[in-house]
Design an enzyme around this catalytic site. Sequence first.
Site, PDB file in Angstrom:
ATOM      1  N   GLY A   1       0.835  -1.205   0.000  1.00 29.25           N
ATOM      2  CA  GLY A   1       0.000   0.000   0.000  1.00 29.25           C
ATOM      3  C   GLY A   1       0.867   1.252   0.000  1.00 29.25           C
ATOM      4  O   GLY A   1       0.491   2.289   0.540  1.00 29.25           O
TER       5      GLY A   1
ATOM      6  N   GLU B   1     -13.460  15.730  15.907  1.00 32.11           N
ATOM      7  CA  GLU B   1     -12.827  16.103  14.636  1.00 32.11           C
ATOM      8  C   GLU B   1     -13.748  17.065  13.918  1.00 32.11           C
ATOM      9  O   GLU B   1     -14.968  16.908  13.958  1.00 32.11           O
ATOM     10  CB  GLU B   1     -12.668  14.874  13.751  1.00 32.11           C
ATOM     11  CG  GLU B   1     -11.722  13.853  14.303  1.00 32.11           C
ATOM     12  CD  GLU B   1     -11.526  12.722  13.304  1.00 32.11           C
ATOM     13  OE1 GLU B   1     -10.756  12.915  12.355  1.00 32.11           O
ATOM     14  OE2 GLU B   1     -12.154  11.673  13.471  1.00 32.11           O
TER      15      GLU B   1
ATOM     16  N   LYS C   1     -11.123  20.285  16.239  1.00 34.37           N
ATOM     17  CA  LYS C   1     -10.322  19.069  16.266  1.00 34.37           C
ATOM     18  C   LYS C   1      -9.533  19.075  17.557  1.00 34.37           C
ATOM     19  O   LYS C   1      -8.643  19.917  17.758  1.00 34.37           O
ATOM     20  CB  LYS C   1      -9.373  19.106  15.060  1.00 34.37           C
ATOM     21  CG  LYS C   1      -8.202  18.154  15.114  1.00 34.37           C
ATOM     22  CD  LYS C   1      -8.573  16.796  14.595  1.00 34.37           C
ATOM     23  CE  LYS C   1      -7.411  15.820  14.678  1.00 34.37           C
ATOM     24  NZ  LYS C   1      -7.815  14.437  14.586  1.00 34.37           N
TER      25      LYS C   1
ATOM     26  N   ASP D   1      -2.752   6.707   0.685  1.00 32.74           N
ATOM     27  CA  ASP D   1      -2.770   7.957   1.442  1.00 32.74           C
ATOM     28  C   ASP D   1      -1.964   7.870   2.746  1.00 32.74           C
ATOM     29  O   ASP D   1      -1.168   8.754   3.057  1.00 32.74           O
ATOM     30  CB  ASP D   1      -4.260   8.235   1.729  1.00 32.74           C
ATOM     31  CG  ASP D   1      -4.445   9.539   2.420  1.00 32.74           C
ATOM     32  OD1 ASP D   1      -4.000  10.549   1.853  1.00 32.74           O
ATOM     33  OD2 ASP D   1      -5.000   9.556   3.545  1.00 32.74           O
TER      34      ASP D   1
ATOM     35  N   HIS E   1      -9.066   3.310  19.698  1.00 33.07           N
ATOM     36  CA  HIS E   1      -8.369   4.444  20.312  1.00 33.07           C
ATOM     37  C   HIS E   1      -8.942   4.831  21.678  1.00 33.07           C
ATOM     38  O   HIS E   1      -8.216   5.028  22.652  1.00 33.07           O
ATOM     39  CB  HIS E   1      -8.429   5.681  19.408  1.00 33.07           C
ATOM     40  CG  HIS E   1      -8.018   5.423  17.989  1.00 33.07           C
ATOM     41  ND1 HIS E   1      -6.988   4.592  17.658  1.00 33.07           N
ATOM     42  CD2 HIS E   1      -8.490   5.900  16.812  1.00 33.07           C
ATOM     43  CE1 HIS E   1      -6.841   4.567  16.334  1.00 33.07           C
ATOM     44  NE2 HIS E   1      -7.748   5.350  15.805  1.00 33.07           N
TER      45      HIS E   1
ATOM     46  N   ASP F   1      -2.382   0.801  16.774  1.00 33.21           N
ATOM     47  CA  ASP F   1      -3.394   1.739  17.224  1.00 33.21           C
ATOM     48  C   ASP F   1      -2.609   3.042  17.334  1.00 33.21           C
ATOM     49  O   ASP F   1      -1.850   3.220  18.289  1.00 33.21           O
ATOM     50  CB  ASP F   1      -3.970   1.348  18.589  1.00 33.21           C
ATOM     51  CG  ASP F   1      -5.083   2.292  18.996  1.00 33.21           C
ATOM     52  OD1 ASP F   1      -4.879   3.516  18.866  1.00 33.21           O
ATOM     53  OD2 ASP F   1      -6.147   1.831  19.422  1.00 33.21           O
ATOM     54  N   HIS F   2      -2.746   3.899  16.349  1.00 29.91           N
ATOM     55  CA  HIS F   2      -1.783   5.013  16.284  1.00 29.91           C
ATOM     56  C   HIS F   2      -1.913   5.970  17.479  1.00 29.91           C
ATOM     57  O   HIS F   2      -1.005   6.733  17.760  1.00 29.91           O
ATOM     58  CB  HIS F   2      -1.864   5.755  14.949  1.00 29.91           C
ATOM     59  CG  HIS F   2      -3.007   6.707  14.828  1.00 29.91           C
ATOM     60  ND1 HIS F   2      -4.284   6.300  14.590  1.00 29.91           N
ATOM     61  CD2 HIS F   2      -3.065   8.050  14.921  1.00 29.91           C
ATOM     62  CE1 HIS F   2      -5.080   7.353  14.544  1.00 29.91           C
ATOM     63  NE2 HIS F   2      -4.366   8.439  14.736  1.00 29.91           N
TER      64      HIS F   2
HETATM   65  C1  BG6 Z   1      -8.233   6.960  12.502  1.00 32.70           C
HETATM   66  C2  BG6 Z   1      -9.644   6.937  12.005  1.00 32.70           C
HETATM   67  O1  BG6 Z   1      -7.922   5.761  13.159  1.00 32.70           O
HETATM   68  O2  BG6 Z   1      -8.080   8.054  13.404  1.00 32.70           O
HETATM   69  C3  BG6 Z   1     -10.008   8.252  11.341  1.00 32.70           C
HETATM   70  O3  BG6 Z   1      -9.795   5.887  11.067  1.00 32.70           O
HETATM   71  C4  BG6 Z   1      -9.731   9.411  12.271  1.00 32.70           C
HETATM   72  O4  BG6 Z   1     -11.366   8.272  10.966  1.00 32.70           O
HETATM   73  C5  BG6 Z   1      -8.317   9.321  12.814  1.00 32.70           C
HETATM   74  O5  BG6 Z   1      -9.883  10.594  11.532  1.00 32.70           O
HETATM   75  C6  BG6 Z   1      -8.090  10.357  13.905  1.00 32.70           C
HETATM   76  O6  BG6 Z   1      -6.754  10.347  14.238  1.00 32.70           O
HETATM   77  P1  BG6 Z   1      -6.047  11.633  14.819  1.00 32.70           P
HETATM   78  O7  BG6 Z   1      -4.648  11.201  15.074  1.00 32.70           O
HETATM   79  O8  BG6 Z   1      -6.158  12.691  13.760  1.00 32.70           O
HETATM   80  O9  BG6 Z   1      -6.799  12.002  16.051  1.00 32.70           O
END
Ligand code: BG6
Length: 494
Positions: free
Chosen positions: A14, A220, A349, A18, A244, A181-182
Site C-alpha cells: 500500500g 474532529e 479538532k 494515502d 483508540h 493503534d496510532h
Molecule cells: C483513525 C480513524 O484511526 O483516526 C479516522 O480511522 C480518524 O477516521 C483518525 O480521523 C483520527 O486520528 P487523529 O490522530 O487525527 O486524532
Amino acid sequence: MTTQPFKVSIALFGATGDLSRRKLLPSIFHLFQEGSLKDDFALIAVGRRDITDDDFREVARKAISENDKLETLEGLELFLEHVHYVKLSITESDTYSSLKDKFEDIEGTLDTGGNRLFYLAMPPQYFTDITDNLRISGITETEGSKKLIIEKPFGKDYDSAYKLNEEISKSFKEHEIYRIDHYLGKEMVQNIEVIRFSNSLFEPLWNNHYVSNVQITSSESLGVLDRAEYYERSGAVRDMFQNHMLQVVSLLGMEPPVSLNSNDIREEKIKVLKSLRKVEEQDIRKYFVRGQYDEGVADGEYVRSYREEENVSENSNTPTFIAARLFIDNFRWAGVPFYVRTGKRMKNKETKIVVEFREVPMNLYYQNESDDLLAKNLLVIRIQPNESITLHLNVKDYAGEQDTKEIKMSYSVDPTDLSRTVDAYENLIYDCLSGDATNFTHYEELMNAWSFVDPVNAVWESELASFPNYRSGSNGPVKSSLLLSKDGFKWWDV
Ligand code: BG6
C-alpha cells in the site's frame, strides 16, 4: 533514539496509498535522517502498478517533501537510494516471487541480517491474502526476524477478529504481530503512564475516593472525506471507540504495572477492559448515545450532511458520533463514570482528557446558596493539538470581591521538542523495529474490546436511528450532555 541503526528490509504494502504518503514515508525517512535506519536498510514499496524504482522514488520524494513536520530534507537523495519498488498482485501467490527475489538481492548486498518487516497499509480484506501468500511463497522463511505491522480495522466484531487472527497466525506468531493503534504512538497518550506512575502526587488520588468522573473527548471537524465506503461499514464505534478510545480508558484506569515490561503493562490494561460493565440490550440508551452529522458550518465553511456525502446511503444508519458512560467495576473505580465521546464534523479538532476531582468535604468559603461554588479541581491532559497538562486550582483572590479564584497551572510541550518525531507512526515503527510491543494492541486486548462493543453495535444496527441529529460544527447530539447531567456532571469545555 538508537545508537545502533536497525538492520532490516521493510516491505511496504500500500506504498502509494494515502497513509503511506502522509505518514509512513515521512516517518521512515525521519528514522533514516536521525540514524535509526542507515546503510543496512532497504524499503521495498509493493504495489500493483507497473512502475519503476525511479517512478516510485518520485512518489516518495514528493510525499516526503510535502510533509510540513520535517524540518529539513537533508539526506533525502541518499534515503531514496535505499528505496525499491516491486509489482505484484496481492491475491496471486505466483507473483510474490518478484518480492522474494528482491529481498534476496538486497540481502546479498546489504547486511540486513535477514530481518524482514512487512507493513500492511492496506484495506483489511487483503490482510489474509497477503500473509498467506508471504508464507506460500517462502518469504516468511528467513534467517533473521520476521515481523508484521497491521493496520486497523482488525475484524469488525469478535468473531471476525477471531477468524482473521486464526488466518494470520498460520504465517506469524503473536509476538511477531504488531497491531497498530496510532493513538498509542502519540506523545501525550504515552505521557499518561508517566504522569500517573512517576509522581507521588496523583496516584493516591487516582480512585473513587477523590475522582468524581473522567472525561475523554476526541472530536474532529473533518467529515468522512473520501473514506465513505469504509466508514459506512465501520462508523464511529469501530473506527474510533473500540480501539483508540478504549485504549485511552485502559491507560487511565489500569493499576500500576509491576514493571514497564510490555507484558506487565498489557496485563493491567486487559484487566480494565475485562472490568468494563457489560451493558444489557435494554439499557444501551442509559449508557450510550449515537449521532450522525447534519449539514452545518465546520471550520468556517458550509458543509453537507453525512447522508449527502459521496458513497453514503441516503438512509444511512451509520453513527458518526458516539458518547459513552462507562463504568470500570473494580475496587478502584466503582461508581466513577468514565465519559467518552468522539465524532466527526464537530466544533473543533481536539483530543483531551479531563479528570474531575471531588469537592472538598466542606466548603468554608461560599456558604450562602446564592454564592458561587469553589471551582472544581481538574487535571486536563491535552493530547492534541497543543499538547499540555493543566491543573485547575483555587487560590486566594487578592483583588476581587470573591474569597477565591480559579487558576491554571500548566505545562505545555515545547513544539520544537516534537520535531524529534514527525508523527505517532514514527514512534511506533521505531518500537516495532526494537521489538517493543508495548504500544501495540495485543490479541487479548483486541478481543476484550470487541466483546465490549459488539452488543452496542448489535442493537444500533438493528434499530434505525432518527438521523441526522447534530449539526456539523456543533458539540454533537444534545443527548450526549444528558448522559452526564443525569449524574450531576457536564462536559468540560476547557
Ligand atoms: C483513525 C480513524 O484511526 O483516526 C479516522 O480511522 C480518524 O477516521 C483518525 O480521523 C483520527 O486520528 P487523529 O490522530 O487525527 O486524532
